[in-house]
Structure formats: structure tokens, C-alpha cells
Motif scaffolding. Structure first.
Motif, PDB file in Angstrom:
ATOM      1  N   VAL A 130       0.831  -1.214   0.000  1.00 21.88           N
ATOM      2  CA  VAL A 130       0.000   0.000   0.000  1.00 21.88           C
ATOM      3  C   VAL A 130       0.859   1.256   0.000  1.00 21.88           C
ATOM      4  O   VAL A 130       0.632   2.173  -0.795  1.00 21.88           O
ATOM      5  N   SER A 131       1.850   1.320   0.891  1.00 19.65           N
ATOM      6  CA  SER A 131       2.627   2.563   1.026  1.00 19.65           C
ATOM      7  C   SER A 131       3.576   2.782  -0.148  1.00 19.65           C
ATOM      8  O   SER A 131       3.550   3.847  -0.777  1.00 19.65           O
ATOM      9  N   ASN A 132       4.396   1.793  -0.453  1.00 25.13           N
ATOM     10  CA  ASN A 132       5.404   1.973  -1.499  1.00 25.13           C
ATOM     11  C   ASN A 132       4.881   1.630  -2.892  1.00 25.13           C
ATOM     12  O   ASN A 132       5.258   2.269  -3.870  1.00 25.13           O
ATOM     13  N   GLY A 133       4.035   0.625  -2.983  1.00 24.91           N
ATOM     14  CA  GLY A 133       3.549   0.204  -4.281  1.00 24.91           C
ATOM     15  C   GLY A 133       2.406   1.041  -4.817  1.00 24.91           C
ATOM     16  O   GLY A 133       2.232   1.150  -6.019  1.00 24.91           O
ATOM     17  N   LEU A 134       1.632   1.654  -3.921  1.00 22.49           N
ATOM     18  CA  LEU A 134       0.478   2.414  -4.369  1.00 22.49           C
ATOM     19  C   LEU A 134       0.602   3.905  -4.044  1.00 22.49           C
ATOM     20  O   LEU A 134       0.650   4.738  -4.949  1.00 22.49           O
ATOM     21  N   CYS A 135       0.675   4.219  -2.762  1.00 25.24           N
ATOM     22  CA  CYS A 135       0.616   5.629  -2.346  1.00 25.24           C
ATOM     23  C   CYS A 135       1.778   6.464  -2.871  1.00 25.24           C
ATOM     24  O   CYS A 135       1.576   7.587  -3.336  1.00 25.24           O
ATOM     25  N   LYS A 136       2.994   5.967  -2.792  1.00 20.87           N
ATOM     26  CA  LYS A 136       4.140   6.739  -3.290  1.00 20.87           C
ATOM     27  C   LYS A 136       4.044   6.978  -4.799  1.00 20.87           C
ATOM     28  O   LYS A 136       4.549   7.972  -5.298  1.00 20.87           O
ATOM     29  N   GLN A 137       3.386   6.059  -5.503  1.00 25.55           N
ATOM     30  CA  GLN A 137       3.224   6.232  -6.942  1.00 25.55           C
ATOM     31  C   GLN A 137       2.188   7.313  -7.256  1.00 25.55           C
ATOM     32  O   GLN A 137       2.292   7.997  -8.277  1.00 25.55           O
ATOM     33  N   LEU A 138       1.199   7.452  -6.373  1.00 25.05           N
ATOM     34  CA  LEU A 138       0.135   8.432  -6.596  1.00 25.05           C
ATOM     35  C   LEU A 138       0.483   9.819  -6.053  1.00 25.05           C
ATOM     36  O   LEU A 138       0.056  10.818  -6.619  1.00 25.05           O
ATOM     37  N   ALA A 139       1.220   9.857  -4.966  1.00 24.56           N
ATOM     38  CA  ALA A 139       1.556  11.141  -4.331  1.00 24.56           C
ATOM     39  C   ALA A 139       3.007  11.477  -4.624  1.00 24.56           C
ATOM     40  O   ALA A 139       3.911  10.816  -4.132  1.00 24.56           O
ATOM     41  N   ASP A 140       3.219  12.478  -5.396  1.00 27.77           N
ATOM     42  CA  ASP A 140       4.579  12.883  -5.752  1.00 27.77           C
ATOM     43  C   ASP A 140       5.002  14.055  -4.876  1.00 27.77           C
ATOM     44  O   ASP A 140       5.136  15.178  -5.347  1.00 27.77           O
ATOM     45  N   SER A 199      12.664   9.025  -3.926  1.00 28.88           N
ATOM     46  CA  SER A 199      11.245   8.726  -4.143  1.00 28.88           C
ATOM     47  C   SER A 199      10.361   9.743  -3.424  1.00 28.88           C
ATOM     48  O   SER A 199      10.843  10.587  -2.672  1.00 28.88           O
ATOM     49  N   SER A 200       9.069   9.625  -3.633  1.00 30.52           N
ATOM     50  CA  SER A 200       8.103  10.506  -2.991  1.00 30.52           C
ATOM     51  C   SER A 200       8.225  10.399  -1.468  1.00 30.52           C
ATOM     52  O   SER A 200       8.447   9.327  -0.921  1.00 30.52           O
ATOM     53  N   SER A 201       8.039  11.519  -0.820  1.00 31.16           N
ATOM     54  CA  SER A 201       8.116  11.560   0.633  1.00 31.16           C
ATOM     55  C   SER A 201       6.880  10.940   1.289  1.00 31.16           C
ATOM     56  O   SER A 201       6.951  10.455   2.405  1.00 31.16           O
TER      57      SER A 201
END
Length: 182
Positions: A75-85, A105-107
């Protein structure tokens, strides 16, 4: 818009305070714990010890903890970091050299915190004493992510929520998926 500016201001103040007020010695300890938690090594190691030394309860705690880490990382690295830049905190806010050793990567969110909280929260119902032991390094990982300048406090809070939700989901997995190994 005004709420967002206020929220960003709180993030800025808390980040600067964490980065400047933690003594160097404590910062080195936090960094060592974070390094052990890199790629979830700390949590895999804890799970191995629990499974080997804890009998049925230890195996149940280990399976729950590792499963929750997997969900939290997805969820955090595979999804959220991809959506939130979201960019990392500005280097000018951090008065030490650790700020130069952080990912690109995204914070948002903190994947380290998500994994730490997921593991601890999933282990605790199966083996409360082991969960209590895991709580200290989990808190240290969360604090280090802000102190080092890798994350804003809101990134860490979001990671903690993802970790807690992941543990909750894993603990409520259908009986055959999780509890057959115990």
C-alpha cells in the motif's frame, strides 16, 4: 487553501525541531535502528526469532507480523508513493549531514513507518510481550524518518495509519489464510 498553508507550517516547524533538537548520540542510535529496519530486515529478524523461540504463539505472531508488513509495503510503497509525488523536506531545514543520504522517491507516506507499525500492531494481539518489545524500535524508526529529514511528520503519521490498517486487515483475514499455520 489556508488550512493547507497552516498544515504545511506545522509540518515545517515539527520537522525543523526534530532535526535540530535531538542530540547527536541519540541521532546515531536512531540511524542504526533505521538501518536495521531498511528493507524490513529488522522485522524479518524479529519474526524469525519469534517463530523459532515462541512456540505456537511465536509462529502466529511471526506470520501475522510478516503478513502485515507485506500489505503495508504494498500500500505505502507500491500504491501511495506512486500516486503522491511529494518532495522530501527542503535540505535547508535539516542542520546535519544525514539529509544528503535519503531516497529520491516521494516523501508521502513513510514506508519505513508503515512497516514498523504494521509488524508491531499485528504481533501484539498474538503475543503482547513481543509486541511491547517491538514498539520501541518501531517508534524509533518513525522518529528517525523525521529527524533525518527523509519525511515530514505528516508522512510518518500517514505511514502509521497504513501500518495499523494493514495489521487490522491481516488480523481479520479468513481463518484458513492466516490461522492454519498456528
Amino acid at each position: 487553501m489556508r488550512v493547507r498553508a497552516g498544515f504545511h507550517g506545522v509540518d515545517r516547524v515539527l520537522t525543523q525541531q526534530a532535526a535540530s533538537r535531538i542530540p547527536k548520540r541519540a541521532g546515531r542510535v536512531l540511524s542504526a535502528v533505521e538501518e536495521a529496519a531498511e528493507s524490513s530486515k529488522l522485522w524479518w529478524g524479529a519474526a524469525a526469532v519469534m517463530a523459532a523461540a515462541g512456540g505456537r504463539r511465536g509462529r502466529a505472531a511471526a506470520v501475522a507480523g510478516v503478513s502485515a508488513v507485506a500489505v503495508a509495503q504494498l500500500v505505502s510503497n507500491g500504491l501511495c508513493k506512486q500516486l503522491a509525488d511529494r518532495p522530501r523536506p527542503p535540505k535547508e531545514w535539516i542542520p546535519h549531514d544525514e539529509v544528503y543520504d535519503r531516497p529520491d522517491s516521494s516523501s508521502f507516506p513513510s514506508g519505513h513507518t508503515a512497516a514498523a507499525v504494521a509488524f508491531t500492531a499485528a504481533v501484539t494481539p498474538a503475543w503482547p510481550a513481543a509486541g511491547a518489545v517491538c514498539a520501541l524500535p518501531a517508534a524509533m524508526v518513525a522518529l528517525e524518518r523525521v529527524q533525518s529529514g527523509a519525511h515530514y511528520p505528516s508522512d510518518v503519521a500517514a505511514g502509521a495509519v497504513i501500518g495499523a490498517a494493514s495489521a487490522w486487515l491481516v488480523r481479520r483475514a479468513p481463518y484458513p489464510l492466516l490461522r492454519r499455520t498456528t
